[in-house]
Design an enzyme around this catalytic site. Structure first.
Site, PDB file in Angstrom:
ATOM      1  N   GLU A 113       0.773  -1.259  -0.086  1.00 54.24           N
ATOM      2  CA  GLU A 113       0.082  -0.073  -0.152  1.00 54.24           C
ATOM      3  C   GLU A 113       1.063   1.309   0.052  1.00 54.24           C
ATOM      4  OE1 GLU A 113      -2.087   3.480   2.031  1.00 54.24           O
ATOM      5  OE2 GLU A 113      -0.446   2.238   2.744  1.00 54.24           O
ATOM      6  N   GLU A 114       1.958   1.211   0.633  1.00 50.27           N
ATOM      7  CA  GLU A 114       2.919   2.358   0.974  1.00 50.27           C
ATOM      8  C   GLU A 114       3.532   2.758  -0.355  1.00 50.27           C
ATOM      9  OE1 GLU A 114       2.271   4.340   3.263  1.00 50.27           O
ATOM     10  OE2 GLU A 114       2.044   3.225   5.554  1.00 50.27           O
ATOM     11  N   ASP A 135      -7.848   1.127   8.582  1.00 51.30           N
ATOM     12  CA  ASP A 135      -6.524   1.867   8.239  1.00 51.30           C
ATOM     13  C   ASP A 135      -6.037   3.133   9.160  1.00 51.30           C
ATOM     14  OD1 ASP A 135      -3.877   2.432   7.379  1.00 51.30           O
ATOM     15  OD2 ASP A 135      -4.463   2.655   5.229  1.00 51.30           O
ATOM     16  N   HIS A 191       3.327   8.142   9.822  1.00 46.24           N
ATOM     17  CA  HIS A 191       4.499   8.021   8.886  1.00 46.24           C
ATOM     18  C   HIS A 191       5.776   8.793   9.757  1.00 46.24           C
ATOM     19  CE1 HIS A 191       2.542   7.590   4.623  1.00 46.24           C
ATOM     20  NE2 HIS A 191       2.306   6.796   5.452  1.00 46.24           N
TER      21      HIS A 191
END
Length: 394
Positions: free
Chosen positions: A191-192, A238, A339
């Protein structure tokens, strides 16, 4: 994931079903995770609190953790893998492997393409930077929440389907929609972004799986033409696990599902089952209930309100673009550790993690009509009498 400009709302008209509301007793007796979310040795969460960059040993370790969980704990679930490779801005001409894990449990009488499914989805990879990034909210904790929910409803699914088969529902070809509903778990890789979020440097696993399923045809006589068509609702978790989350209702087309989950949250809170709540029995200091901050505060949202579906880019996009209905459970604003190297186990609020797991379990149990099939906790005195009876019989 990243924030982007709103996209046009996609998705089919909701296929909301007449699910049976869980009783207060069932809500009070939902399985507890115990120590499974302990960040040091919890059986569900701790193995995921490592860097999980695609194509690295950490990614393989996470995937092995999932496989072991299903094979040893939930053997009735069917496991499949969807593999792909792609170059990234950091890999040059070298292709990075991406592995999606799909765990499915359909009614035993359902043939290929016959069962509609509730899909529970999270990504298990972590960012390559900053070095050592774990991604506890992003999305180790959501993966563990889904594992807990699957384990919590598994025995009830067996009991329900055994009862239905005994009544001849499956063998007689009964065509009711409720009787052909299964559960599917998608643990997605890649996903990242590896460098900077773009439409090509992100969602590697989700893009590959959605494209493959779009062109995979079920047998000609199937109820659902493709695996994508069989997804009744795509529930994506998420950035969950931080304290005091706020999750808006992003899509008008699935607001009905958001409302159902919000109603369950309200009932769990009223019954004193939310550990993060100031009204949880061990935290109350008086008889008066305090005002609470809801995880899902927009249950009463009106049709003319602002809908931000697509504003937050995430693994749902390739599926939404192909007509799949999405319930996006992602905190807004994002957790303050998003993040950063601080998105680790120590910065999780474990009471909140447990509450999300409890809420998800209840939502799935209602969706699957498991009222009357969920196990009930025995009182300590009743459990003692049961043990004494067992010893006498032996």
């Amino acid at each position: 994931m990243r924030i982007s400009y709103p996209l046009a709302l996609c998705g089919l008209i909701s296929r909301g079903l007449g699910h049976t509301t869980l009783s207060d007793e069932t809500l009070r007796n939902l399985p507890s995770p115990g120590n499974d979310f302990n960040i040091q040795h919890g059986s569900l969460l701790a193995p995921l609190l490592i860097p999980r960059v695609p194509g690295t040993p950490g990614s393989t370790a996470a995937l092995t953790h999932f496989v072991n969980f299903f094979q040893h704990t939930l053997p009735d679930w069917t496991l499949t893998f969807q593999n792909s490779t792609a170059t990234t801005p950091l890999s040059g001409t070298n292709k990075i492997p991406f592995v999606n894990l799909i765990a499915t449990r359909d009614p035993p009488w359902a043939t290929a393409g016959q069962a509609g499914r509730l899909a529970l989805v999270a990504h298990y990879d972590s960012k390559i930077e900053p070095e050592g990034f774990i991604g506890a909210t992003d999305s180790a904790a959501p993966c563990a929440m889904i594992m807990h929910a699957a384990r919590s409803i598994d025995a009830a699914l067996t009991k329900k389907w055994d009862t239905m088969e005994a009544e001849g529902i499956g063998s007689q070809g009964f065509e009711g929609v409720e009787e052909h509903t299964g559960v599917q778990i998608l643990l997605l890789d890649g996903e990242e972004a590896f460098q900077t979020w773009t439409h090509t440097d992100s969602l590697y696993g989700a893009r590959s799986l959605a494209e493959e399923w779009e062109h995979t045809l079920n047998p000609a006589v199937s109820t659902y033409r493709t695996p994508l068509d069989s997804i009744d609702l795509f529930v994506l978790l998420d950035l969950l696990g931080a304290k005091n989350p706020r999750v808006p209702s992003y899509f008008k087309t699935t607001h009905w599902a958001y409302q159902r989950m919000a109603q369950v949250e309200e009932r769990l809170r009223a019954l004193g089952q939310f550990k993060s709540s100031s009204n949880f029995p061990s935290k109350r200091t008086g008889s008066e209930r305090r005002a609470e901050r809801m995880f899902l505060p927009e249950g009463g949202k009106q049709e003319n309100a602002r809908w931000l579906g697509g504003y937050v880019e995430d693994d749902h996009l390739p599926f939404m673009e192909r007509g799949v209905d999405i319930l996006h459970l992602i905190a807004s604003p994002f957790p303050h550790v998003w993040h950063t190297i601080d998105d680790d186990g120590e910065h999780l609020d474990i009471d909140t993690v447990e509450d999300w797991a409890r809420l998800l379990t209840a939502f799935v149990a209602e969706w699957m009509d498991l009222e009357g099939f969920m196990e009930k906790k025995q009182s300590s005195e009743k459990a003692k009498r049961s043990r004494e009876t067992d010893r006498t019989e032996l």
